[in-house]
Structures are given as structure tokens and as C-alpha cells.
Design an enzyme around this catalytic site. Structure first.
Site, short mmCIF file in Angstrom:
data_model
loop_
_atom_site.label_atom_id
_atom_site.label_comp_id
_atom_site.label_asym_id
_atom_site.label_seq_id
_atom_site.Cartn_x
_atom_site.Cartn_y
_atom_site.Cartn_z
N LYS A 146 -0.12 11.85 3.32
CA LYS A 146 1.28 11.45 3.31
C LYS A 146 2.15 12.70 3.46
O LYS A 146 1.66 13.77 3.13
CB LYS A 146 1.60 10.68 2.03
CG LYS A 146 1.93 11.56 0.83
CD LYS A 146 2.49 10.78 -0.32
CE LYS A 146 3.78 11.39 -0.81
NZ LYS A 146 4.22 10.98 -2.13
N HIS A 176 -2.95 7.94 -2.13
CA HIS A 176 -3.94 8.20 -3.18
C HIS A 176 -3.79 7.23 -4.37
O HIS A 176 -4.71 7.09 -5.16
CB HIS A 176 -3.91 9.66 -3.64
CG HIS A 176 -2.71 10.04 -4.43
ND1 HIS A 176 -1.56 10.48 -3.85
CD2 HIS A 176 -2.48 10.04 -5.76
CE1 HIS A 176 -0.68 10.73 -4.78
NE2 HIS A 176 -1.20 10.47 -5.97
N GLU A 214 8.00 10.25 -13.66
CA GLU A 214 7.46 11.61 -13.76
C GLU A 214 8.35 12.41 -14.69
O GLU A 214 9.57 12.23 -14.70
CB GLU A 214 7.44 12.27 -12.38
CG GLU A 214 6.44 11.61 -11.45
CD GLU A 214 6.46 12.24 -10.07
OE1 GLU A 214 6.09 13.42 -9.96
OE2 GLU A 214 6.88 11.56 -9.13
N ASP A 233 9.77 9.12 -0.57
CA ASP A 233 8.62 9.84 -1.13
C ASP A 233 7.72 8.93 -1.96
O ASP A 233 6.51 9.15 -2.02
CB ASP A 233 9.15 11.00 -2.01
CG ASP A 233 8.04 11.96 -2.40
OD1 ASP A 233 7.26 12.35 -1.51
OD2 ASP A 233 7.96 12.33 -3.59
N HIS A 238 3.75 4.42 -2.28
CA HIS A 238 3.02 4.09 -3.51
C HIS A 238 3.50 2.77 -4.14
O HIS A 238 2.69 1.91 -4.49
CB HIS A 238 3.16 5.21 -4.54
CG HIS A 238 2.74 6.55 -4.03
ND1 HIS A 238 1.61 6.73 -3.27
CD2 HIS A 238 3.28 7.77 -4.18
CE1 HIS A 238 1.49 8.02 -2.97
NE2 HIS A 238 2.49 8.67 -3.51
P1 NAP Z 1 0.22 23.78 1.89
O1 NAP Z 1 -0.14 24.27 0.54
O2 NAP Z 1 1.45 24.31 2.55
O3 NAP Z 1 -1.03 24.09 2.85
C1 NAP Z 1 -0.98 23.94 4.24
C2 NAP Z 1 -2.33 24.30 4.83
O4 NAP Z 1 -2.25 24.14 6.25
C3 NAP Z 1 -2.73 25.75 4.59
O5 NAP Z 1 -4.13 25.81 4.45
C4 NAP Z 1 -2.31 26.44 5.89
O6 NAP Z 1 -3.09 27.61 6.06
C5 NAP Z 1 -2.63 25.33 6.90
N1 NAP Z 1 -1.85 25.44 8.14
C6 NAP Z 1 -0.51 25.48 8.25
N2 NAP Z 1 -0.16 25.59 9.56
C7 NAP Z 1 -1.32 25.57 10.26
C8 NAP Z 1 -1.64 25.63 11.64
N3 NAP Z 1 -0.69 25.76 12.60
N4 NAP Z 1 -2.93 25.60 12.02
C9 NAP Z 1 -3.91 25.49 11.09
N5 NAP Z 1 -3.68 25.42 9.76
C10 NAP Z 1 -2.40 25.46 9.37
O7 NAP Z 1 0.34 22.19 1.93
P2 NAP Z 1 -0.29 21.13 0.90
O8 NAP Z 1 0.59 21.03 -0.28
O9 NAP Z 1 -1.71 21.43 0.70
O10 NAP Z 1 -0.11 19.77 1.71
C11 NAP Z 1 -0.93 19.40 2.78
C12 NAP Z 1 -0.59 17.98 3.21
O11 NAP Z 1 -0.86 17.10 2.13
C13 NAP Z 1 0.87 17.75 3.56
O12 NAP Z 1 0.96 16.75 4.54
C14 NAP Z 1 1.47 17.23 2.26
O13 NAP Z 1 2.61 16.45 2.48
C15 NAP Z 1 0.31 16.38 1.78
N6 NAP Z 1 0.31 16.15 0.34
C16 NAP Z 1 0.27 17.18 -0.53
C17 NAP Z 1 0.24 16.95 -1.89
C18 NAP Z 1 0.15 18.06 -2.89
O14 NAP Z 1 0.10 17.76 -4.08
N7 NAP Z 1 0.12 19.31 -2.47
C19 NAP Z 1 0.26 15.62 -2.37
C20 NAP Z 1 0.29 14.57 -1.46
C21 NAP Z 1 0.31 14.85 -0.10
P3 NAP Z 1 -2.66 28.83 7.02
O15 NAP Z 1 -1.24 29.13 6.71
O16 NAP Z 1 -3.62 29.93 6.70
O17 NAP Z 1 -2.83 28.33 8.42
#
Ligand code: NAP
Length: 481
Positions: A146, A176, A214, A233, A238
Site C-alpha cells: 500500500k 496487512h 493509534e 491512508d 483497512h
Molecule cells: P523506505 O524505508 O523508504 O525504503 C525504500 C526501499 O526502496 C529502500 O530499500 C530503497 O533502497 C529502495 N529504493 C528506493 N528507490 C529505489 C530504486 N529506484 N530502485 C531500487 N530500489 C529503490 O520505504 P518503506 O517504509 O520500507 O516502504 C516501502 C513500501 O511499503 C512503500 O510503498 C510504503 O508505502 C509501504 N508500506 C510501508 C510501511 C512501513 O511501515 N514502513 C507500512 C505499510 C506500507 P535504496 O535507496 O538503496 O535504493
């Protein structure tokens, strides 16, 4: 109660965004837990990718740190064996570097899954490159996180990008909440028991309350959150999913498409919501702590950190039964539940007991998953006939036994991907139908001048939300009660 573990087939899971927050906090610890209980086979492989340049050893060190932090009860010898399954290849999702090397790693005879734990702007580009570089086989699966769009148009564009390279049966859209034990138990409760289903309709149900509260604010990710708000969001995905599982008709079979067909029917039956049936809020600063507007860095923001709305499902089963949905940040407690409030008993035979209240079936998602049923019984003991409300309480943690760790939603969902079971994932038409209902509601307030009402941090939300219920002669259940 003993939980049974059925190992999945050997798989190659390519995890895009493997160095990111979600991968480190949820996906990799979840996989570790499945490995620890023997569900993930020793010859499965997790191939992490991101742009950062590092080798297998450096990535394993990152994964190890994440598991130590987010699965602190890990076992050293099992973690070492788990890390043997982990590899890394630098891949730029929007460039051409890394793809041929990634292709060489993949085994032709293993289940192949691509998990896109990256921002949605990368989904279509990655799908296209998987296709163009010949990594996507007819059996492979693609998992997307998401948010799935910010309105109907963007959701359609995302669907088009994915469907250009993958068939719908290969696409797994994560929500989730659907991986939570209680949410699946809601289906078991409704469709594996004969007790509730005859009562599950407008004749017997007064109203339904769905709460996702929350206690934390948006500090740290204010700029991102301010682009979406509670409606996009939380409600669109959800809470609508929880509403669907509560309101849907029994599917004829427990197959992915039978279940999702019934959910789509519920979404399509959702009636438009009048602005008077919506309460939006923003948490205030308090005791020197920043409020919502400080956290997002925009004193003029009209984005809501809280929303409550009254929703009607326009079909025979639910005609006239309001579903009250609410979700917000910086509330009194972190608590999520679905409360099905049955009608009050029609007549009181007992003298001096006052008005009898209806039974309430509460399906609790967090903090501790379980189900309770509020019933009225005789107050035990001598001294006249008095009545008391008591809860028949079933906590899943207790039912499973103290030594069984409750499974996290991500653990189940990743294993479902490997098994090829889409039941707990949103279908493309389902995501679009939810946006088609949400879009006009958002446009309604975007076209007006109203600002979200300020509310106290640690409270139950703005006064308007209380009024939404009071006007109907009802009350919200207490958050953190
Ligand atoms: P994040 O911490 O910003 O991580 C992003 C990841 O993507 C990093 O590993 C980054 O590594 C990689 N990345 C970014 N640009 C890239 C590119 N051009 N090519 C290849 N890899 C790339 O984000 P996140 O919080 O993990 O969230 C990831 C997804 O899950 C999003 O869609 C978010 O909305 C969703 N989500 C997250 C959460 C949460 O709790 N975090 C919850 C629900 C949903 P590099 O910079 O080294 O490339």
C-alpha cells in the site's frame, strides 16, 4: 491448542526495497519466524535488492541487525542458517543495471515471487523490467504494498501498469489487516458457526462500530502523511476491508475469487456519504508537544489526522443499519476493533433493573487479538435480583497457550503468496471500487472551506465525532476502556 506447520515449496523471493523500513521491520523478521518453525524450507532463497551497492555478506549483516532488533527472541543457530538463504544484488528499479545478474540467480523450478516493498511510483517500472528482462514467468507472483493509488485514476493506472506484464492471478495487493488472525477468525466465526449468521442482519443488529485508533502521531513522516490523510491512508483500504468481511454474504466456497466477489458486492453497495455524516479532526499541540500542523510543517494544512463517518450498505441484509467507522492518530490508546451491537431486548420482565442493553460482539484486532461477547447475567449472590453486564472473553493468545507466539500478519501473507493463495489479497476491481466510493467523499470536503476540527491528543477525537453518534441516540465505545 497446537498450531500445525505445513512447509511451503522451495521458493526464490526477490525483495525489492530490501534495505527499507518495511523489509527490515516486518518482512524479513516475518520470514525468519517462518524459517524458525520449519515452514520456510532450507533451500528457499531470499534475494534482496535495492540501489545501494553491497555484497551478500554486507546485506546479511543488515538483515541480522534487523532481526535482532525486530525479532529479539531469535535463536542464534537458527538465525545463522536463515542468513545462508539470504543474498543480495544491487538493482536500480528504473535503470538497466542489475537485471541480467538477477535473472541468472533465479531457479527455473522454484516458486518465484517478486515483493515490491518500494514506493508505488516504482511498481509499473519494476513490472515492466521484470517482463522485458525475461524474469517474469507465467507462474511467478508479484506483490505490491500500500498505498494502491491516491484516487481512482491513479489506482487504475497502477492496475494497468501491473496487468501489462502480469495476469490478475499473479498480482498480490497487500492489505496487512487481512493477514491478522482475528480478521480471518471473523470469517470462521460467521461461516463455521450456525449461532451468529441468523442474527447477522438488520432485524437483529442495531449498528456496527469499526475503530482503528493509534496513540502515536505523524511525527517523522508528516510530509508524506499530509499528502494522504486518514481517509486515504486508512479508510479506503483497512477499514473498508474490515467492513466488507463484516457485511459480506457467505461465499459459496472458500476460494479467493468467491470471497473477493462477495467483498466487491459490499463495496459496490456502499451508499454515498453526506458531509454532515463525516467528522474530521487534527490533533492539537499539548504541553509543549507539537500538534499535527507542526508535524506536517504547514499551518494551513486541511488534511485530517482523524475521521469518523456514518456509512450505509444499501442491500437487503443491512438496510437501515449504520456502520460507524473511525480512525485517527494521537488518540487515547492504540486499539482496533469491530463491534457488532445487537438490538436491545424488546421487553423487560425484571422489576427495577432499568433499560436492558443489547449484546455486543467485539472482534478485537489490537492490542491483544480476540473476541468478546457482552451478555447480561444475574449479578451473583444473595440480596435480590439484580443484573450485570459481563463479557464472555476469548483471547487468542490464551487460547493458543502462553508459549505460542502469535503470528504477525506479514508472516501469513508472505507464505500465502508462496502457496499461491490470493484469498487475503485485494483484487484489482476491489481496490478500484473502494476508490470509486471514496473519491466523491474527499471531493466533497476539498470543494468546501471547512477545516478539520482540532482535538486534544490522548482524547477520543473531536467533539463532532461524538455528535455524529449522539444525534442518532448512540454512543461510541470507549477507546482504551
Ligand atoms: P523506505 O524505508 O523508504 O525504503 C525504500 C526501499 O526502496 C529502500 O530499500 C530503497 O533502497 C529502495 N529504493 C528506493 N528507490 C529505489 C530504486 N529506484 N530502485 C531500487 N530500489 C529503490 O520505504 P518503506 O517504509 O520500507 O516502504 C516501502 C513500501 O511499503 C512503500 O510503498 C510504503 O508505502 C509501504 N508500506 C510501508 C510501511 C512501513 O511501515 N514502513 C507500512 C505499510 C506500507 P535504496 O535507496 O538503496 O535504493
Amino acid at each position: 491448542m497446537v498450531s500445525r506447520v505445513i512447509p511451503v515449496d522451495p521458493f526464490d523471493l526477490v525483495l525489492f526495497g530490501a534495505t527499507g523500513d518495511l523489509a527490515q521491520r516486518k518482512i524479513l523478521p516475518g520470514l525468519y519466524h517462518r524459517f524458525e518453525v520449519g515452514q520456510m524450507p532450507e533451500d528457499a532463497r531470499i534475494i534482496g535488492t535495492a540501489r545501494s551497492d553491497m555484497d551478500d555478506a554486507a546485506f546479511r549483516a543488515v538483515v541480522q541487525d534487523g532481526i535482532k532488533q525486530f525479532a529479539p527472541e531469535y535463536k542464534t543457530d537458527i538465525l545463522a542458517r536463515f542468513l545462508d538463504c539470504v543474498e543480495y544484488i544491487p538493482v536500480d528499479a528504473l535503470g538497466d543495471a542489475g537485471w541480467p545478474e538477477l535473472k541468472k540467480k533465479l531457479r527455473p523450478d522454484a516458486v518465484r515471487a517478486f515483493y515490491l516493498s518500494v514506493g508505488p511510483s516504482l511498481f509499473s517500472g519494476i513490472a515492466q523490467r521484470l517482463h522485458d528482462h525475461g524474469l517474469a514467468t507465467p507462474e511467478s507472483r508479484i506483490v505490491v504494498e500500500k498505498p494502491f493509488g491516491r484516487d481512482l485514476a491513479t489506482a487504475k493506472a497502477l492496475n494497468a501498469g501491473l496487468r501489462a506484464c502480469f495476469e490478475e492471478h499473479q498480482i498480490y495487493r497487500i492489505d496487512h489487516y487481512l493477514g491478522k488472525e482475528t480478521v480471518q477468525n471473523l470469517m470462521a466465526l460467521r461461516f463455521a458457526n450456525s449461532l451468529f449468521e441468523p442474527l447477522w442482519n438488520a432485524t437483529h443488529v442495531d449498528h456496527v462500530q469499526i475503530t482503528v485508533a493509534e496513540s502515536i502521531g505523524v511525527d517523522g513522516r508528516g510530509a508524506y502523511y499530509d499528502q494522504s490523510g486518514a481517509m486515504r491512508d486508512m479508510i479506503q483500504n483497512h477499514l473498508v476491508q474490515l467492513l466488507c468481511l463484516t457485511a459480506m454474504e457467505p461465499p459459496s466456497k472458500f476460494t479467493p475469487n468467491s470471497v473477493r466477489d462477495e467483498k466487491v458486492k459490499v463495496i459496490e453497495a456502499l451508499e454515498p456519504v453526506e458531509q454532515q455524516d463525516i467528522a474530521r479532526g487534527q490533533y492539537k499541540p499539548q504541553n509543549g508537544e507539537d500538534g499535527y500542523l507542526d508535524h506536517v510543517g504547514d499551518p494551513n494544512s486541511r488534511t485530517e489526522s482523524y475521521i469518523a463517518l456514518k456509512v450505509h450498505v444499501g442491500n437487503w441484509r443491512w438496510a437501515g443499519v449504520p456502520f460507524y467507522l473511525r480512525t485517527g492518530k494521537r488518540l487515547r490508546a492504540r486499539e482496533s476493533e469491530i463491534a457488532v451491537v445487537f438490538r436491545d431486548p424488546p421487553h423487560t420482565i425484571f422489576p427495577n433493573v432499568g433499560h436492558l442493553r443489547g449484546n455486543v460482539l467485539v472482534i478485537r484486532l489490537q492490542p491483544d487479538e480476540g473476541i468478546t461477547l457482552r451478555t447480561t447475567i444475574k449479578d451473583p449472590g444473595p440480596g435480590g435480583f439484580r443484573l450485570a453486564d459481563v463479557s464472555l472473553d476469548m483471547s487468542f493468545a490464551e487460547a493458543l497457550g502462553a508459549d505460542v507466539r502469535p503470528q504477525d500478519a506479514y508472516e501469513r501473507l508472505v507464505m500465502d503468496v508462496i502457496r499461491g493463495d490470493q484469498t487475503l489479497f485485494m483484487r484489482g476491481d476491489e481496490a478500484e471500487a473502494a476508490w470509486a466510493w471514496v473519491d466523491p467523499i474527499i471531493q466533497g470536503w476539498e470543494g468546501g472551506r471547512d477545516r478539520p476540527a482540532p482535538y486534544d491528543p490522548g482524547s477520543s477525537g473531536p467533539e463532532d465525532a461524538l455528535m455524529l453518534m449522539h444525534r442518532d441516540g448512540r454512543r461510541w465505545r470507549q477507546i482504551g476502556g
